[in-house]
Scaffold this active site. Structure first.
Site, PDB file in Angstrom:
ATOM      1  N   LYS A   1      48.623   1.441  23.895  1.00 41.84           N
ATOM      2  CA  LYS A   1      49.237   1.061  25.159  1.00 41.84           C
ATOM      3  C   LYS A   1      48.995   2.169  26.173  1.00 41.84           C
ATOM      4  O   LYS A   1      49.227   3.352  25.888  1.00 41.84           O
ATOM      5  CB  LYS A   1      50.743   0.841  24.987  1.00 41.84           C
ATOM      6  CG  LYS A   1      51.067  -0.486  24.306  1.00 41.84           C
ATOM      7  CD  LYS A   1      52.560  -0.630  24.075  1.00 41.84           C
ATOM      8  CE  LYS A   1      53.306  -0.999  25.317  1.00 41.84           C
ATOM      9  NZ  LYS A   1      54.783  -1.030  25.078  1.00 41.84           N
TER      10      LYS A   1
HETATM   11  O1  G3P Z   1      57.422  -1.894  26.263  1.00 42.63           O
HETATM   12  C1  G3P Z   1      57.925  -2.320  27.478  1.00 42.63           C
HETATM   13  C2  G3P Z   1      59.294  -2.830  27.379  1.00 42.63           C
HETATM   14  O2  G3P Z   1      59.875  -2.302  26.222  1.00 42.63           O
HETATM   15  C3  G3P Z   1      60.173  -2.537  28.540  1.00 42.63           C
HETATM   16  O3  G3P Z   1      61.378  -3.158  28.284  1.00 42.63           O
HETATM   17  O4  G3P Z   1      63.785  -3.480  28.266  1.00 42.63           O
HETATM   18  O5  G3P Z   1      62.850  -1.212  28.779  1.00 42.63           O
HETATM   19  O6  G3P Z   1      62.618  -3.074  30.432  1.00 42.63           O
HETATM   20  P1  G3P Z   1      62.732  -2.700  28.979  1.00 42.63           P
END
Ligand code: G3P
Length: 226
Positions: free
Chosen positions: A86
């Site tokens: 990533k």
């Molecule tokens: O990997 C990206 C994702 O985990 C972001 O999620 O919940 O931190 O917005 P969040």
């Protein structure tokens, strides 16, 4: 749409992998840091749980293209199997993606908030782009709409890059990106249970059980087939 687990929590990954049809696991530096444990054994254990064929997406932390490429090579070597590094989208990340493309290392370009970021990432050779649905919704933008735009652009220009929708806080967002045509979505462990739960389902199961027992008592089907 295929489902991945967005977590580095070993117990949660074990549980979800046992009960749900998952295509892989995604992590990011925040999720890994939350575990407060040694990095290498953690990512190796995740691979062990999900197996070689499942996709494992792990984020590079280097800031330069050369550093990111180095992170990617080392990560791939460490976890093997179906692996995608990533990389957050910026100039260094795009350069790294182009290099990794020539080496055959899978790339997921992440922290995507616009369809133009996604299109450029795809042109640089990304295999997946990861738009952040809930973080867009949080700023009064349209997370699902952005995913739908990206799906349309990739279809329109016949681009072989998949959407890995990420950042969800509720099942409605997941349901809507599925309808938008996103090929994959990565979901926090707690949302899997919510996605399959319905009071009418519980009610139906209770009814089947009650009716069965009223005639056959504690005998299950297995004990009645001899
Ligand atoms: O990997 C990206 C994702 O985990 C972001 O999620 O919940 O931190 O917005 P969040």
């Amino acid at each position: 749409m295929k489902y991945l687990i967005d977590s580095a929590d070993i117990k949660a990954i074990e549980h979800i992998s046992e009960f749900y049809p998952i295509a892989g696991v995604t992590t990011n530096p925040s999720l890994v840091a939350k575990e407060k444990t040694e990095f290498l054994p953690l990512i190796k254990r995740i691979r062990e749980i999900i197996g070689e064929d499942a996709d494992l997406h792990i984020q590079a932390t280097a800031k330069t293209a050369e550093g990111i490429v180095n992170d990617a090579r080392l990560l791939k070597n460490a976890v093997g199997g179906s692996f995608f590094v990533k990389i957050p989208i910026n100039e260094e990340g795009l350069k790294a993606a182009s290099i990794l493309k020539t080496e055959g290392i899978g790339v997921t370009m992440t922290a995507i908030f616009t369809s133009q970021q996604a299109l450029i990432a795809a042109r640089a050779g990304a295999d997946f782009v990861a738009p952040y649905v809930n973080r867009l919704d949080n700023i009064n933008a349209d997370g699902v709409g952005t995913v739908a735009e990206i799906v349309s652009l990739f279809e329109m220009y016949d681009i072989d890059c998949k959407v890995l929708a990420a950042s969800f806080k509720n099942v409605k967002q997941i349901a809507d990106v599925a309808l938008s045509g996103a090929q994959t979505a990565t979901i926090a462990p707690e949302l899997f249970k919510l996605a399959i739960t319905h009071p009418m389902t519980d009610n139906a199961i209770d009814g089947f059980d009650r009716d069965w027992r009223s005639v056959y008592g504690d005998n299950d089907i297995g004990s009645l087939l001899f």
